[in-house]
Design an enzyme around this catalytic site. Structure first.
Site, PDB file in Angstrom:
ATOM      1  N   LYS A   5       0.885  -1.168   0.000  1.00 48.81           N
ATOM      2  CA  LYS A   5       0.000   0.000   0.000  1.00 48.81           C
ATOM      3  C   LYS A   5       0.920   1.215   0.000  1.00 48.81           C
ATOM      4  CE  LYS A   5      -4.135   1.818   0.175  1.00 48.81           C
ATOM      5  NZ  LYS A   5      -5.163   1.676  -0.870  1.00 48.81           N
TER       6      LYS A   5
ATOM      7  N   ASP B 176      -2.666 -12.442   5.184  1.00 44.92           N
ATOM      8  CA  ASP B 176      -3.748 -13.153   5.874  1.00 44.92           C
ATOM      9  C   ASP B 176      -5.035 -13.027   5.063  1.00 44.92           C
ATOM     10  OD1 ASP B 176      -5.138 -14.447   8.017  1.00 44.92           O
ATOM     11  OD2 ASP B 176      -5.845 -12.491   8.695  1.00 44.92           O
TER      12      ASP B 176
HETATM   13  C1  LIG Z   1      -5.890 -17.115  13.969  1.00 44.42           C
HETATM   14  C2  LIG Z   1      -5.085 -15.985  13.423  1.00 44.42           C
HETATM   15  C3  LIG Z   1      -4.153 -15.449  14.447  1.00 44.42           C
HETATM   16  C4  LIG Z   1      -4.329 -16.366  12.134  1.00 44.42           C
HETATM   17  C5  LIG Z   1      -3.656 -15.136  11.533  1.00 44.42           C
HETATM   18  O1  LIG Z   1      -4.274 -14.065  11.463  1.00 44.42           O
HETATM   19  O2  LIG Z   1      -2.517 -15.263  11.113  1.00 44.42           O
HETATM   20  C6  LIG Z   1      -5.156 -17.002  11.030  1.00 44.42           C
HETATM   21  O3  LIG Z   1      -6.128 -16.164  10.510  1.00 44.42           O
HETATM   22  C7  LIG Z   1      -4.254 -17.505   9.917  1.00 44.42           C
HETATM   23  O4  LIG Z   1      -4.475 -17.136   8.767  1.00 44.42           O
HETATM   24  O5  LIG Z   1      -3.353 -18.299  10.210  1.00 44.42           O
HETATM   25 MG   LIG Z   2      -6.200 -16.134   8.377  1.00 39.96          MG
END
Ligand SMILES: CC(C)[C@H](C(=O)O)[C@@H](O)C(=O)O
Ligand SMILES: [Mg+2]
Ligand SMILES: NC(=O)c1ccc[n+]([C@@H]2O[C@H](COP(=O)([O-])OP(=O)(O)OC[C@H]3O[C@@H](n4cnc5c(N)ncnc54)[C@H](O)[C@@H]3O)[C@@H](O)[C@H]2O)c1
Length: 357
Positions: free
Chosen positions: A192, A248
């Protein structure tokens, strides 16, 4: 030589899917004489219930000693009101940071048999094979300061810090360039940089690294556009590299291209190639205990254990071929079900993979 695999089933559907993956690992252990030994420990909500902490010291010790870790998932609504530091997710984040598992590889591959399970048109996703390389131990997930403070006005303010050091960017960049070299030689760095200084620097460092990898074509894309392009024309991508939070989000989006989040495995590696392997999805509290979860992302994560941490490519490929075979047989868990296929339970899917091996 015995190689230790630590199983961390966790919460929700975690124990159900890890049980199937463990059977598969046991079978290839015999077939390929891999010399694996297995241990199990508590993490997440399961550990909170037993030990009042999401990451018991004993679990962390076992994790450090293991050659690889296979984790199911953590979390659930019963722990959502706990303070942040005591929540199940902290167990997972603590493992990632303590073991310095900075490189998260999330391959999104569409099995041709599942083209009709994707919510996108088959021609948009057929042949899809993307690798998302997500930075996993830095960025806004770990930046300091963070918290909730009270302003002079008496109003509360929540705040987090998005920070990356040059060396953190460089090491994930190298992993991504090397992955691209071994694949289609195309790398798209997602940032970004039109708003956030951290990612202006991210972009500069990726450009700088490009000189070491002249055979890789590097491009840059803003994350909002990347989210759009992933559903518009996902096959334009080969390897994507991005920070912790963007990765993520984009990896869950990419999961749907493959038919279901129940199909996406992942590897989280440190500089010594020690790794923790887990499906990209969560503990799916809505279907936990019903025996209907898709175990394939976890079984494919077990294949990644063999490939990335143990160098057992043949055994990894055998698992992947077995998964493909059960899909050929028309077996589907509910999340990937389509007309004319046979709906099966978590356990039946695991048994079918075993039989195909
Ligand atoms: C549960 C959470 C902490 C995790 C993250 O955000 O990394 C999950 O969403 C992932 O993708 O492994
Ligand atoms: Mg995740
Ligand atoms: N790596 C992890 O441990 C991890 C990852 C993501 C979320 N979580 C946690 O999981 C809990 C639930 O989170 P969420 O609902 O946002 O995400 P989720 O991934 O658990 O579930 C999202 C949706 O996908 C479905 N789904 C997920 N995995 C599936 C599978 N294998 N087979 C069939 N369907 C599947 C679920 O039923 C649900 O409808 C939260 O506590 C969250 O923090 C953990």
């Amino acid at each position: 030589m015995s190689r230790k695999i630590l199983m961390l089933p966790g919460d929700g559907i975690g124990p159900e899917i890890v049980a199937e993956a463990e059977k598969v690992l046991n079978k290839v252990n015999d077939q390929f004489s891999l010399g694996l030994s297995f241990e199990t420990a508590l993490v997440g909500g399961a550990a909170i219930e037993e030990d009042d902490t999401p990451l018991p010291e004993s679990t962390l010790e076992k994790a450090k000693e293991a050659d690889a870790i296979l984790l199911g998932a953590v979390g659930g609504p019963q722990w959502d009101s706990l303070p942040m530091a005591k929540r199940p997710e902290k167990g997972l984040l603590g493992l990632r940071s303590n073991l310095q598992l900075f490189a998260n590889l999330r391959p999104a591959i569409l099995y041709p048999q599942l083209a009709s399970a994707s919510s996108l048109k088959p021609e948009v996703v057929s042949g899809l094979d993307i690798m998302i390389v997500r930075e996993l131990t830095g960025g806004i997930y770990f930046g300091q300061p963070r918290g909730v403070r009270e302003l002079e006005s008496g109003e509360r303010q929540g705040y987090n810090t998005y920070a990356y050091t040059e060396s953190e960017i460089r090491r994930i960049g190298r992993v991504a360039f090397e992955a691209a070299q071994q694949r289609g030689k195309k790398l798209c760095s997602v940032d970004k940089a039109n708003v956030l200084e951290v990612t202006v620097m991210w972009r500069e460092i990726m450009e700088d690294l490009k000189r070491e990898y002249p055979d890789v074509e590097l491009s840059h894309m803003y994350v909002d556009n990347a989210a759009m392009q992933l559903v518009r024309a996902p096959k334009q991508f080969d390897v994507i590299v991005t920070g912790n939070m963007f990765g993520d989000i984009l990896s869950d989006e990419a999961a749907m291209l493959t038919g279901s989040i129940g199909m996406l495995p992942s590897a989280s590696l440190n500089a010594q190639k020690q790794g923790m392997y887990e499906p990209c999805h969560g503990s799916a509290p809505d279907i936990a205990g019903k025996g209907i979860a898709n175990p394939l992302a976890t079984i494919l994560s077990a294949a990644m254990v063999l490939r990335y941490s143990l160098g057992e490519e043949k055994a990894a490929e055998a698992i992947e071929a077995a998964v493909s075979k059960v899909l050929d047989q028309g077996l589907r868990t509910a999340d990937i079900m389509s007309e004319g296929a046979e709906k099966v339970s978590t356990r039946a899917m695991g048994e079918a993979v075993l039989a195909a091996l």
